[in-house]
Design a protein around this motif. Structure first.
Motif, short mmCIF file in Angstrom:
data_model
loop_
_atom_site.label_atom_id
_atom_site.label_comp_id
_atom_site.label_asym_id
_atom_site.label_seq_id
_atom_site.Cartn_x
_atom_site.Cartn_y
_atom_site.Cartn_z
N ALA A 203 0.92 -1.22 -0.12
CA ALA A 203 0.04 -0.06 0.10
C ALA A 203 0.86 1.34 0.05
CB ALA A 203 -0.88 0.06 1.32
N ALA A 204 0.47 2.45 -0.52
CA ALA A 204 1.04 3.79 -0.54
C ALA A 204 0.07 4.71 0.15
CB ALA A 204 1.63 3.91 -1.89
N ILE A 205 0.51 6.06 0.40
CA ILE A 205 -0.18 7.02 0.66
C ILE A 205 0.51 8.32 0.20
CG2 ILE A 205 0.56 7.26 3.23
CD1 ILE A 205 -2.29 7.91 3.63
N SER A 206 -0.15 9.18 -0.17
CA SER A 206 0.54 10.58 -0.55
C SER A 206 0.99 11.34 0.47
CB SER A 206 -0.38 11.28 -1.70
OG SER A 206 -1.58 11.45 -0.90
N SER A 207 1.72 12.29 0.35
CA SER A 207 2.39 13.44 1.14
C SER A 207 1.19 13.98 1.99
CB SER A 207 3.30 14.27 0.70
OG SER A 207 2.51 15.07 -0.25
N GLY A 208 0.23 14.31 1.06
CA GLY A 208 -1.02 14.91 1.98
C GLY A 208 -1.94 14.10 2.60
N GLY A 209 -1.78 12.84 2.31
CA GLY A 209 -2.78 11.83 2.88
C GLY A 209 -4.12 11.75 1.75
N VAL A 210 -4.09 12.34 0.63
CA VAL A 210 -5.46 12.49 -0.10
C VAL A 210 -5.41 11.05 -0.98
CG1 VAL A 210 -6.55 13.61 -1.81
CG2 VAL A 210 -5.62 14.86 0.04
N ASN A 211 -4.31 10.78 -1.40
CA ASN A 211 -4.17 9.80 -2.43
C ASN A 211 -3.84 8.49 -1.58
OD1 ASN A 211 -5.04 10.89 -4.86
ND2 ASN A 211 -3.15 12.09 -4.59
N SER A 212 -4.30 7.27 -1.92
CA SER A 212 -3.94 6.00 -1.44
C SER A 212 -3.93 4.98 -2.57
CB SER A 212 -4.60 5.58 -0.22
OG SER A 212 -5.93 5.45 -0.42
N TYR A 213 -3.27 3.98 -2.61
CA TYR A 213 -3.10 2.83 -3.53
C TYR A 213 -2.85 1.58 -2.85
CZ TYR A 213 -0.85 0.38 -7.77
OH TYR A 213 -0.68 -0.39 -8.53
N TYR A 214 -3.72 0.60 -3.14
CA TYR A 214 -3.39 -0.80 -2.58
C TYR A 214 -3.21 -1.67 -3.50
CZ TYR A 214 -5.55 1.38 1.34
OH TYR A 214 -5.55 2.35 2.32
N ALA A 215 -2.20 -2.85 -3.25
CA ALA A 215 -2.25 -4.04 -4.02
C ALA A 215 -3.57 -4.75 -4.12
CB ALA A 215 -1.09 -5.03 -3.43
N ASP A 216 -3.80 -5.53 -5.08
CA ASP A 216 -5.11 -6.47 -5.25
C ASP A 216 -5.16 -7.10 -4.21
OD1 ASP A 216 -5.21 -6.20 -8.81
OD2 ASP A 216 -5.74 -4.71 -7.53
N SER A 217 -4.11 -7.79 -3.66
CA SER A 217 -4.36 -8.96 -2.81
C SER A 217 -4.47 -8.40 -1.40
CB SER A 217 -2.81 -9.49 -2.64
OG SER A 217 -1.58 -8.60 -2.34
N VAL A 218 -4.55 -7.25 -1.18
CA VAL A 218 -4.89 -6.60 0.20
C VAL A 218 -6.01 -5.47 0.20
CG1 VAL A 218 -2.51 -6.93 0.89
CG2 VAL A 218 -3.23 -4.65 0.27
N LYS A 219 -6.65 -5.13 -0.99
CA LYS A 219 -7.58 -4.43 -1.02
C LYS A 219 -8.71 -4.70 -0.31
CE LYS A 219 -7.48 -2.26 -4.89
NZ LYS A 219 -7.33 -2.25 -6.59
N GLY A 220 -9.44 -3.91 0.36
CA GLY A 220 -10.73 -4.35 1.08
C GLY A 220 -10.21 -4.66 2.54
N ARG A 221 -9.28 -5.05 2.72
CA ARG A 221 -8.58 -5.87 3.91
C ARG A 221 -7.53 -4.86 4.84
NH1 ARG A 221 -5.79 -10.34 4.15
NH2 ARG A 221 -4.78 -9.94 2.22
N PHE A 222 -6.64 -4.23 4.26
CA PHE A 222 -5.80 -3.36 4.74
C PHE A 222 -6.18 -1.84 4.44
CE2 PHE A 222 -1.98 -6.44 4.26
CZ PHE A 222 -2.68 -7.33 5.06
N THR A 223 -5.75 -1.01 5.34
CA THR A 223 -5.97 0.39 5.19
C THR A 223 -4.65 1.13 5.70
OG1 THR A 223 -8.38 0.41 5.89
CG2 THR A 223 -7.39 2.38 5.88
N ILE A 224 -4.07 2.02 4.98
CA ILE A 224 -2.95 2.71 5.08
C ILE A 224 -3.72 4.30 5.66
CG2 ILE A 224 -2.54 3.65 2.59
CD1 ILE A 224 0.44 3.56 3.26
N SER A 225 -2.76 4.71 6.45
CA SER A 225 -3.11 6.06 6.81
C SER A 225 -1.87 6.89 7.48
CB SER A 225 -4.27 6.09 8.19
OG SER A 225 -3.90 5.36 9.10
N ARG A 226 -1.90 8.06 7.95
CA ARG A 226 -0.74 8.52 8.41
C ARG A 226 -1.45 9.83 9.50
NH1 ARG A 226 2.59 10.53 3.41
NH2 ARG A 226 3.86 11.42 4.90
N ASP A 227 -0.45 10.15 10.45
CA ASP A 227 -0.54 10.79 11.44
C ASP A 227 0.42 12.00 11.63
OD1 ASP A 227 -0.93 12.38 14.26
OD2 ASP A 227 -2.00 10.57 15.01
#
Length: 126
Positions: A49-73
C-alpha cells in the motif's frame, strides 16, 4: 535524511487483525509519500500500500484491497497499516519506505523509494 522504524508485528490467527506503525524522524515527514512493502522467504519484495504526502491519495495491491488500510498521523510523524481479515499468505516481513514524489504509476516499485525501515515480522497462523 529520513529514518523509519516499524513496529506492531507479531503472531496472529487467520481472520485476526494487526496494526503496523512506522515512525519517521525529521521535520519533513509531511513532504514524503509513504509505502508499505512485504517480503517472505524466497520471494521478491511485494508492494502492499502507499499514501501520498498529503494523505489524499492511496493505492493498494489487489491482494490486500478491502482488508488493509494505510493512514498517516502528521502530529506523530507516523504511518499506519491496519490489517484485517489476515490470511496465512500475508505472513512476511513488512517494511515501510518513503519517497519524495507521489506517482500512481510507480508507487508499487520498491526501487523508486529512497528510505527504508528495518522491517517487522508478521506471522499469520492457519
Amino acid at each position: 535524511q529520513v529514518q523509519l522504524v516499524e513496529s506492531g508485528g507479531g503472531l496472529v490467527q487467520a481472520g485476526g487483525s494487526l496494526r503496523l506503525s512506522c515512525a519517521a524522524s525529521g521535520r519533513t515527514f509531511s513532504s514524503y509519500a509513504m509505502g508499505w512493502f512485504r517480503q517472505s522467504p524466497g520471494k521478491e519484495r511485494e508492494f502492499v500500500a502507499a499514501i501520498s504526502s498529503g494523505g489524499v491519495n492511496s493505492y493498494y495491491a489487489d491482494s490486500v484491497k478491502g482488508r488493509f488500510t494505510i493512514s498517516r498521523d502528521y502530529a506523530k510523524n507516523t504511518v499506519y497499516l491496519q490489517m484485517n481479515s489476515l490470511k496465512p499468505e500475508d505472513t512476511a516481513v513488512y517494511y515501510c519506505a518513503s519517497r519524495a514524489l507521489w506517482s500512481r504509476a510507480t508507487m508499487s516499485r520498491w526501487n523508486e523509494y529512497d528510505y527504508w525501515g528495518q522491517g517487522t515480522q508478521v506471522t499469520v497462523s492457519s
